[in-house]
Design a protein around this motif. Structure first.
Motif, PDB file in Angstrom:
ATOM      1  N   LEU A  81       0.836  -1.202   0.000  1.00  0.00           N
ATOM      2  CA  LEU A  81       0.000   0.000   0.000  1.00  0.00           C
ATOM      3  C   LEU A  81       0.871   1.253   0.000  1.00  0.00           C
ATOM      4  O   LEU A  81       1.848   1.338   0.761  1.00  0.00           O
ATOM      5  N   THR A  82       0.521   2.206  -0.846  1.00  0.00           N
ATOM      6  CA  THR A  82       1.233   3.481  -0.901  1.00  0.00           C
ATOM      7  C   THR A  82       0.220   4.624  -0.837  1.00  0.00           C
ATOM      8  O   THR A  82      -0.940   4.439  -1.221  1.00  0.00           O
ATOM      9  N   ALA A 131      -0.916  -0.849  -4.525  1.00  0.00           N
ATOM     10  CA  ALA A 131      -2.197  -0.129  -4.592  1.00  0.00           C
ATOM     11  C   ALA A 131      -2.235   1.087  -3.684  1.00  0.00           C
ATOM     12  O   ALA A 131      -1.542   1.138  -2.657  1.00  0.00           O
ATOM     13  N   THR A 132      -3.077   2.031  -4.058  1.00  0.00           N
ATOM     14  CA  THR A 132      -3.506   3.064  -3.117  1.00  0.00           C
ATOM     15  C   THR A 132      -4.721   2.494  -2.387  1.00  0.00           C
ATOM     16  O   THR A 132      -5.471   1.693  -2.961  1.00  0.00           O
ATOM     17  N   PRO A 133      -4.940   2.869  -1.119  1.00  0.00           N
ATOM     18  CA  PRO A 133      -5.979   2.215  -0.323  1.00  0.00           C
ATOM     19  C   PRO A 133      -7.387   2.298  -0.898  1.00  0.00           C
ATOM     20  O   PRO A 133      -8.131   1.299  -0.899  1.00  0.00           O
ATOM     21  N   ALA A 158       4.168   5.497   5.604  1.00  0.00           N
ATOM     22  CA  ALA A 158       3.058   5.471   6.554  1.00  0.00           C
ATOM     23  C   ALA A 158       2.718   6.854   7.089  1.00  0.00           C
ATOM     24  O   ALA A 158       1.541   7.164   7.330  1.00  0.00           O
ATOM     25  N   ASP A 159       3.728   7.718   7.275  1.00  0.00           N
ATOM     26  CA  ASP A 159       3.440   9.055   7.788  1.00  0.00           C
ATOM     27  C   ASP A 159       2.595   9.858   6.810  1.00  0.00           C
ATOM     28  O   ASP A 159       1.677  10.582   7.196  1.00  0.00           O
ATOM     29  N   LYS A 160       2.874   9.711   5.516  1.00  0.00           N
ATOM     30  CA  LYS A 160       2.062  10.400   4.512  1.00  0.00           C
ATOM     31  C   LYS A 160       0.662   9.810   4.464  1.00  0.00           C
ATOM     32  O   LYS A 160      -0.321  10.533   4.258  1.00  0.00           O
ATOM     33  N   MET A 161       0.554   8.490   4.644  1.00  0.00           N
ATOM     34  CA  MET A 161      -0.760   7.841   4.720  1.00  0.00           C
ATOM     35  C   MET A 161      -1.618   8.516   5.787  1.00  0.00           C
ATOM     36  O   MET A 161      -2.796   8.806   5.573  1.00  0.00           O
ATOM     37  N   MET A 162      -1.005   8.748   6.956  1.00  0.00           N
ATOM     38  CA  MET A 162      -1.750   9.351   8.062  1.00  0.00           C
ATOM     39  C   MET A 162      -2.097  10.810   7.757  1.00  0.00           C
ATOM     40  O   MET A 162      -3.201  11.262   8.035  1.00  0.00           O
ATOM     41  N   PRO A 191       5.602   9.996  13.737  1.00  0.00           N
ATOM     42  CA  PRO A 191       4.700  10.759  14.598  1.00  0.00           C
ATOM     43  C   PRO A 191       3.762   9.821  15.357  1.00  0.00           C
ATOM     44  O   PRO A 191       3.713   8.611  15.103  1.00  0.00           O
ATOM     45  N   GLU A 192       2.985  10.396  16.265  1.00  0.00           N
ATOM     46  CA  GLU A 192       2.093   9.598  17.119  1.00  0.00           C
ATOM     47  C   GLU A 192       1.097   8.779  16.301  1.00  0.00           C
ATOM     48  O   GLU A 192       0.790   7.634  16.648  1.00  0.00           O
ATOM     49  N   SER A 193       0.613   9.348  15.193  1.00  0.00           N
ATOM     50  CA  SER A 193      -0.379   8.637  14.365  1.00  0.00           C
ATOM     51  C   SER A 193       0.206   7.356  13.769  1.00  0.00           C
ATOM     52  O   SER A 193      -0.483   6.331  13.672  1.00  0.00           O
ATOM     53  N   VAL A 194       1.486   7.392  13.375  1.00  0.00           N
ATOM     54  CA  VAL A 194       2.133   6.206  12.810  1.00  0.00           C
ATOM     55  C   VAL A 194       2.398   5.183  13.906  1.00  0.00           C
ATOM     56  O   VAL A 194       2.244   3.973  13.696  1.00  0.00           O
ATOM     57  N   MET A 195       2.783   5.651  15.091  1.00  0.00           N
ATOM     58  CA  MET A 195       2.971   4.736  16.220  1.00  0.00           C
ATOM     59  C   MET A 195       1.670   4.002  16.534  1.00  0.00           C
ATOM     60  O   MET A 195       1.674   2.793  16.788  1.00  0.00           O
ATOM     61  N   LYS A 196       0.564   4.725  16.477  1.00  0.00           N
ATOM     62  CA  LYS A 196      -0.744   4.116  16.746  1.00  0.00           C
ATOM     63  C   LYS A 196      -1.064   3.064  15.690  1.00  0.00           C
ATOM     64  O   LYS A 196      -1.543   1.971  15.999  1.00  0.00           O
ATOM     65  N   LEU A 197      -0.788   3.392  14.426  1.00  0.00           N
ATOM     66  CA  LEU A 197      -1.005   2.444  13.337  1.00  0.00           C
ATOM     67  C   LEU A 197      -0.153   1.190  13.540  1.00  0.00           C
ATOM     68  O   LEU A 197      -0.638   0.060  13.391  1.00  0.00           O
TER      69      LEU A 197
END
Length: 421
Positions: A81-82, A131-133, A158-162, A191-197
């Motif tokens: 996934l990108t 794929a894109t999500p 993943a950071d850009k995903m978030m 960042p925190e969002s990626v850690m959560k993921l």
């Protein structure tokens, strides 16, 4: 004792893959490849912290190819996934390069273009999906493929995903693929969002970090110019682009309108060897423009942040940030387009008074003060138009309120005075 890895043969890759990467001109594995490939081949979940230009695509693709070995069955066995179609296309091209002597089936699917050809690519079975999500979920709901055989999941950037708000789609994808699988997550920052993921889908991951978070490549010389307004930025841009050493340049801007205006200025005043890409451009136009730039047929590429990640172009001499990015991590990805593959590069940023706030945040993020340069003599310093000045003052007020909610600036809503009875 951990074996020292000096070449790709030390990574225990098979002959077909070794032949393909040697033909691609790869001399020795990068640090992220040295660290991540053995762990991936051993079946570990991985959290990789690596900025663009470090060779991370090969770090997750090569062991994946070793694991899949050959075409098997009809259903996909791996999903990458990108966040953007540009990055998805780039990853797919790398897979194609590494698969030269393998019969693995792979495809790329993304939004913004017709789905018919993408659906047809599954007719003869599939091994790897890039794929894109959003488009992945669209084709899944359309019953284009079955996910029960997916045993490897890679989430890249993943950071850009978030930043782009893909968490809901990722959660949906995690619900429809097998629980028992290998997971790899790669991100330039954590960042925190990626850690959560990562906590939601990685199991006892091995952390592979090749550079400090959000660090910038040492080979990149960074320069900052304080420029009062748009017209003066244009004058400075024209001055720089006329210099001989600016051989292959990406100019990054914030808005589609600015991108079009700067493109027209360069085409009219500097050179016809220029292309522009942004969200309003058709997919084929964007791909053709990037390919022309990569092949050296185009000298200058003007772009919004749509290409800050996933654009793998060698020998970019300069990156010019015409506007300072509002998402601080994007600065790292923008300038990471130069200084790649051990080459030197220069990143130049133009900054008006309303953008100084973001420069301070960026310098804190990269833990480095960007060298400040004076505007060269002979460049006309234009008078700032009233409307542009007001917009900058409003932005400064907004920044101060962000730091201090009690701040009352020049543009705050004034209460109406009560009339005396």
């Amino acid at each position: 004792m951990v074996q020292k890895i000096e070449n790709f043969e030390d990574l225990k890759l098979n002959k077909q893959i070794l032949n393909a990467i040697h033909e691609a001109g790869y001399q020795e594995p990068t640090l992220i490849q040295q660290k991540a490939i053995p762990l991936s081949l051993s079946g570990h979940d991985i959290m990789g912290i690596a900025q663009t230009g470090t060779g991370k695509t090969a770090a997750f693709v090569l062991p994946l190819l070793m694991k899949l070995k050959y075409a098997q069955g009809n259903d996909p066995r791996a999903l990458i996934l990108t966040p953007t179609r540009e990055l998805a296309i780039q990853v797919q091209k790398n897979i194609e390069k590494y698969c030269t002597y393998l019969d693995l089936r792979h495809t790329v699917i993304f939004g913004g273009s017709g789905a018919k050809a993408q659906i047809e690519s599954f007719n003869d079975g599939m091994d790897i999906i890039v794929a894109t999500p959003g488009r992945f979920m669209d084709l899944y709901r359309n019953r284009t493929f079955i996910t029960k055989q997916i045993k490897t999941l890679v989430i890249d950037e993943a950071d850009k995903m978030m930043d782009m708000g893909f968490m809901p789609q990722i959660r949906q994808i995690l619900e429809i693929i097998p629980v028992k699988r290998q997971n790899l997550l790669f991100s330039a920052t954590m960042p925190e969002s990626v850690m959560k993921l990562s906590e939601e889908f990685l199991e006892f991951p091995e952390v592979v970090e090749v550079t400090p978070q959000a660090s910038t490549v040492d080979a990149i010389e960074q320069k900052l110019f304080k420029v009062p307004n748009f017209k003066t930025k244009i004058n400075l841009l024209g001055h720089l682009l006329n210099k001989e050493e600016f051989t292959k340049v990406i100019v990054f801007v914030k808005t589609k309108g600015n991108a079009d205006n700067i493109f027209k200025f360069i085409e009219r005043k500097i050179t016809k060897s220029v292309k522009v890409i942004h969200g309003n451009k058709g997919q084929n136009t964007r791909i053709n423009s990037i390919d022309s730039f990569k092949d050296g047929d185009t000298q200058i590429l003007v772009s919004t942040d749509v290409t800050a990640r996933g654009l793998d172009v060698s020998m970019v001499s300069h990156v010019i940030n015409f506007d300072v990015p509002l998402i601080y991590e994007d600065y790292v990805h923008r300038i990471g387009r130069t200084g790649r593959a051990k080459n030197d590069g220069v990143a130049i940023t133009f900054c008006n008074m309303a953008e100084e706030y973001y420069i301070k945040k960026i310098q804190k993020l990269i833990n480095k003060e960007i060298d400040l340069f004076k505007i060269p003599e002979g460049i006309e310093i234009e008078k700032t138009p009233f409307i542009e000045n007001q917009e900058m003052l409003r932005e400064i007020d907004h920044q101060k309120r962000k730091e201090n909610p009690d701040f009352k600036g020049a543009f705050h809503d004034k209460k109406k005075k009560k009339k005396k009875r």
